[in-house]
Design a protein around this motif. Structure first.
Motif, PDB file in Angstrom:
ATOM      1  N   PRO A  35       0.838  -1.215   0.000  1.00 25.80           N
ATOM      2  CA  PRO A  35       0.000   0.000   0.000  1.00 25.80           C
ATOM      3  C   PRO A  35       0.865   1.254   0.000  1.00 25.80           C
ATOM      4  CG  PRO A  35       0.076  -0.960   2.192  1.00 25.80           C
ATOM      5  CD  PRO A  35       0.791  -1.921   1.295  1.00 25.80           C
ATOM      6  N   PHE A  36       0.308   2.346  -0.514  1.00 24.40           N
ATOM      7  CA  PHE A  36       1.013   3.625  -0.443  1.00 24.40           C
ATOM      8  C   PHE A  36       1.098   4.071   1.011  1.00 24.40           C
ATOM      9  CE2 PHE A  36      -0.570   4.195  -4.942  1.00 24.40           C
ATOM     10  CZ  PHE A  36       0.694   4.085  -5.527  1.00 24.40           C
ATOM     11  N   GLU A  37       2.169   4.779   1.339  1.00 23.39           N
ATOM     12  CA  GLU A  37       2.404   5.197   2.717  1.00 23.39           C
ATOM     13  C   GLU A  37       1.788   6.573   2.973  1.00 23.39           C
ATOM     14  OE1 GLU A  37       6.509   4.828   3.791  1.00 23.39           O
ATOM     15  OE2 GLU A  37       6.702   2.851   2.840  1.00 23.39           O
ATOM     16  N   GLU A  38       1.035   6.685   4.037  1.00 24.73           N
ATOM     17  CA  GLU A  38       0.347   7.926   4.401  1.00 24.73           C
ATOM     18  C   GLU A  38       1.358   9.061   4.585  1.00 24.73           C
ATOM     19  OE1 GLU A  38      -3.211   9.910   4.985  1.00 24.73           O
ATOM     20  OE2 GLU A  38      -2.997   7.755   4.654  1.00 24.73           O
ATOM     21  N   GLY A  39       1.044  10.204   3.984  1.00 24.37           N
ATOM     22  CA  GLY A  39       1.877  11.397   4.184  1.00 24.37           C
ATOM     23  C   GLY A  39       3.074  11.513   3.274  1.00 24.37           C
ATOM     24  N   ARG A  40       3.317  10.500   2.437  1.00 22.46           N
ATOM     25  CA  ARG A  40       4.456  10.588   1.515  1.00 22.46           C
ATOM     26  C   ARG A  40       4.019  11.188   0.185  1.00 22.46           C
ATOM     27  NH1 ARG A  40       9.595   6.750   1.875  1.00 22.46           N
ATOM     28  NH2 ARG A  40       9.457   6.082   4.041  1.00 22.46           N
ATOM     29  N   ASP A 176      14.961  10.481  -3.299  1.00 18.52           N
ATOM     30  CA  ASP A 176      14.243  11.337  -2.353  1.00 18.52           C
ATOM     31  C   ASP A 176      13.366  10.501  -1.426  1.00 18.52           C
ATOM     32  OD1 ASP A 176      12.650  13.225  -1.035  1.00 18.52           O
ATOM     33  OD2 ASP A 176      12.581  14.564  -2.777  1.00 18.52           O
ATOM     34  N   GLU A 177      13.737  10.421  -0.161  1.00 11.40           N
ATOM     35  CA  GLU A 177      13.035   9.557   0.792  1.00 11.40           C
ATOM     36  C   GLU A 177      11.661  10.092   1.190  1.00 11.40           C
ATOM     37  OE1 GLU A 177      15.588   8.648   4.075  1.00 11.40           O
ATOM     38  OE2 GLU A 177      17.019   7.547   2.818  1.00 11.40           O
ATOM     39  N   VAL A 179       9.458  10.560  -1.005  1.00 11.61           N
ATOM     40  CA  VAL A 179       8.601  10.067  -2.086  1.00 11.61           C
ATOM     41  C   VAL A 179       8.234   8.605  -1.850  1.00 11.61           C
ATOM     42  CG1 VAL A 179       8.513   9.647  -4.591  1.00 11.61           C
ATOM     43  CG2 VAL A 179       9.568  11.743  -3.705  1.00 11.61           C
ATOM     44  N   GLN A 180       7.036   8.214  -2.300  1.00  8.80           N
ATOM     45  CA  GLN A 180       6.543   6.834  -2.175  1.00  8.80           C
ATOM     46  C   GLN A 180       7.569   5.833  -2.738  1.00  8.80           C
ATOM     47  OE1 GLN A 180       3.791   5.830  -0.705  1.00  8.80           O
ATOM     48  NE2 GLN A 180       2.593   7.718  -0.533  1.00  8.80           N
ATOM     49  N   PRO A 181       7.839   4.729  -2.024  1.00  4.95           N
ATOM     50  CA  PRO A 181       8.823   3.747  -2.495  1.00  4.95           C
ATOM     51  C   PRO A 181       8.545   3.216  -3.899  1.00  4.95           C
ATOM     52  CG  PRO A 181       8.268   3.323  -0.207  1.00  4.95           C
ATOM     53  CD  PRO A 181       7.345   4.408  -0.661  1.00  4.95           C
ATOM     54  N   LEU A 182       7.281   2.991  -4.258  1.00  9.99           N
ATOM     55  CA  LEU A 182       6.980   2.470  -5.588  1.00  9.99           C
ATOM     56  C   LEU A 182       7.404   3.464  -6.669  1.00  9.99           C
ATOM     57  CD1 LEU A 182       5.709   0.329  -7.463  1.00  9.99           C
ATOM     58  CD2 LEU A 182       3.534   1.555  -7.218  1.00  9.99           C
ATOM     59  N   VAL A 183       7.116   4.747  -6.450  1.00 11.86           N
ATOM     60  CA  VAL A 183       7.493   5.767  -7.430  1.00 11.86           C
ATOM     61  C   VAL A 183       9.012   5.859  -7.532  1.00 11.86           C
ATOM     62  CG1 VAL A 183       7.369   8.219  -8.021  1.00 11.86           C
ATOM     63  CG2 VAL A 183       5.356   7.065  -7.079  1.00 11.86           C
ATOM     64  N   ARG A 184       9.698   5.763  -6.404  1.00  9.87           N
ATOM     65  CA  ARG A 184      11.164   5.796  -6.424  1.00  9.87           C
ATOM     66  C   ARG A 184      11.708   4.591  -7.206  1.00  9.87           C
ATOM     67  NH1 ARG A 184      13.253   6.174  -0.503  1.00  9.87           N
ATOM     68  NH2 ARG A 184      15.245   6.416  -1.602  1.00  9.87           N
ATOM     69  N   GLY A 185      11.083   3.425  -7.032  1.00 10.12           N
ATOM     70  CA  GLY A 185      11.523   2.247  -7.768  1.00 10.12           C
ATOM     71  C   GLY A 185      11.305   2.392  -9.263  1.00 10.12           C
ATOM     72  N   ILE A 186      10.162   2.948  -9.639  1.00  8.97           N
ATOM     73  CA  ILE A 186       9.869   3.166 -11.062  1.00  8.97           C
ATOM     74  C   ILE A 186      10.887   4.112 -11.684  1.00  8.97           C
ATOM     75  CG2 ILE A 186       8.210   4.281 -12.631  1.00  8.97           C
ATOM     76  CD1 ILE A 186       5.980   3.146 -10.764  1.00  8.97           C
ATOM     77  N   THR A 187      11.163   5.224 -10.983  1.00  9.30           N
ATOM     78  CA  THR A 187      12.105   6.195 -11.549  1.00  9.30           C
ATOM     79  C   THR A 187      13.529   5.646 -11.581  1.00  9.30           C
ATOM     80  OG1 THR A 187      12.282   7.270  -9.363  1.00  9.30           O
ATOM     81  CG2 THR A 187      10.714   8.212 -10.923  1.00  9.30           C
ATOM     82  N   ARG A 188      13.887   4.813 -10.616  1.00 11.57           N
ATOM     83  CA  ARG A 188      15.236   4.219 -10.632  1.00 11.57           C
ATOM     84  C   ARG A 188      15.416   3.339 -11.871  1.00 11.57           C
ATOM     85  NH1 ARG A 188      17.167  -0.690  -9.233  1.00 11.57           N
ATOM     86  NH2 ARG A 188      15.145  -1.302  -8.361  1.00 11.57           N
ATOM     87  N   ILE A 189      14.440   2.469 -12.136  1.00  9.31           N
ATOM     88  CA  ILE A 189      14.510   1.603 -13.314  1.00  9.31           C
ATOM     89  C   ILE A 189      14.601   2.447 -14.581  1.00  9.31           C
ATOM     90  CG2 ILE A 189      13.146   0.024 -14.765  1.00  9.31           C
ATOM     91  CD1 ILE A 189      12.146  -1.271 -12.177  1.00  9.31           C
ATOM     92  N   HIS A 190      13.762   3.465 -14.647  1.00 10.05           N
ATOM     93  CA  HIS A 190      13.721   4.280 -15.858  1.00 10.05           C
ATOM     94  C   HIS A 190      15.030   5.029 -16.071  1.00 10.05           C
ATOM     95  CE1 HIS A 190      11.662   7.171 -18.732  1.00 10.05           C
ATOM     96  NE2 HIS A 190      11.341   5.979 -19.178  1.00 10.05           N
TER      97      HIS A 190
END
Length: 297
Positions: A35-40, A176-177, A179-190
């Motif tokens: 799940p997305f983390e509240e407040g991120r 950037d910590e 930011v939501q971990p999923l978005v960070r993972g997507i941008t890292r791959i890209h």
């Protein structure tokens, strides 16, 4: 084999080797069920279009984070549109080239990367629970025209415009910590995979600008400047503002006239604009169009 072809093949072989070592399957690499983390945030707040505007100062923190979610979804949705165009341009480029060459094999490898990226972006939009934002009807048709009439150097210019602006933003996002971990993972791959695509496009564009006839270079200058305008204005759909309870016309006006947003867009494109200037793309009558894109001061 002449020097240009030898250089082209050496680049392709290096990129093919890098692809073999550093390619990712987003379906298995990322935790889509978490799940997305509240407040991120879903995007660094400084990169959200309304940041530091009068409207931003009156928005609640929840509304700001919601806007970051919708703007990230807009970037992902428009990213699929960009990738679809880029894949077509790459296929056109390879159409009459030697299919056994490393240069063509790498183009096909890049297309496979872009297919995965498009699926990843689409899945991210679904996960965020937002609309799938689309370009305006005008920009959709302009994209159709540009990808059809584009010259070979124009194809690589368009590729770089779509890739490098977002790459700059994503390089700020994945570490950037906030930011939501999923978005960070997507941008890292890209970022990792797009670094190869940028290298391939830059080196081929430099070769094309040396060998292309004068008429093709002049045509490329004008169409590339127009492509820059379309890409820059398509990144954030005005509909995102309505989705978080804002007046889309007023919010769009503030974003377009925000000194902070203007600076972000110019910073995102600075390295690329310096490269275009160096190889002779930003010259003559096209300069006015380049400035209108907001990517050049």
């Amino acid at each position: 084999m002449d020097a240009t072809l030898t250089d082209r093949e050496k680049t392709a072989e290096r990129l093919l080797a890098a692809s073999a070592k550093h390619s990712f399957d987003p379906d298995t690499e990322l935790d889509w069920d978490a799940p997305f983390e509240e407040g991120r945030w879903f995007w660094p707040p400084e990169l959200v279009s309304l940041y530091d505007t009068p409207l931003w100062k009156h928005m609640s923190q929840e509304q700001r984070i919601a806007l970051s979610r919708h703007e990230t979804a807009s970037l992902c949705s428009i990213g699929v549109w960009f990738e679809t165009i880029l894949m077509q341009l790459l296929l056109r480029h390879t159409y009459d080239l030697d299919p056994t060459s490393g240069h063509v094999r790498y183009a096909l490898t890049e297309i496979a990367d872009e297919c995965r990226h498009s699926k990843m972006f689409a899945r991210a939009v679904t996960k965020m629970g937002t609309p799938a934002y689309r370009p305006s009807r005008l920009d959709l048709q302009l994209g159709r025209v540009l990808k059809t009439v584009s010259t070979t150097p124009g194809s690589f210019t368009g590729t770089l415009l779509a890739e490098e602006i977002l790459d700059w933003m994503q390089r700020l996002t994945f570490p950037d910590e906030r930011v939501q971990p999923l978005v960070r993972g997507i941008t890292r791959i890209h970022v990792v995979e797009e670094a190869r695509h940028i290298r391939y496009a830059r080196e081929e564009l430099r070769r094309q600008m040396v060998t292309a006839p004068r008429w093709e270079i002049e045509f490329t200058r004008m169409t590339s400047a127009q492509a820059a305008r379309v890409i820059a204005r398509s990144l954030i759909s005005p509909q995102v503002y309505a989705e978080v309870g804002l007046d889309p016309k007023y919010a769009t006006h503030l974003a377009l006239n925000s000194p902070h947003r203007q600076d972000v867009m110019r910073q995102s494109a600075k390295r690329l604009m310096d490269f275009f200037e160096e190889i002779g793309l930003i010259r003559g009558p096209s300069k006015r169009l380049w400035r209108a894109s907001g990517l050049v001061a």
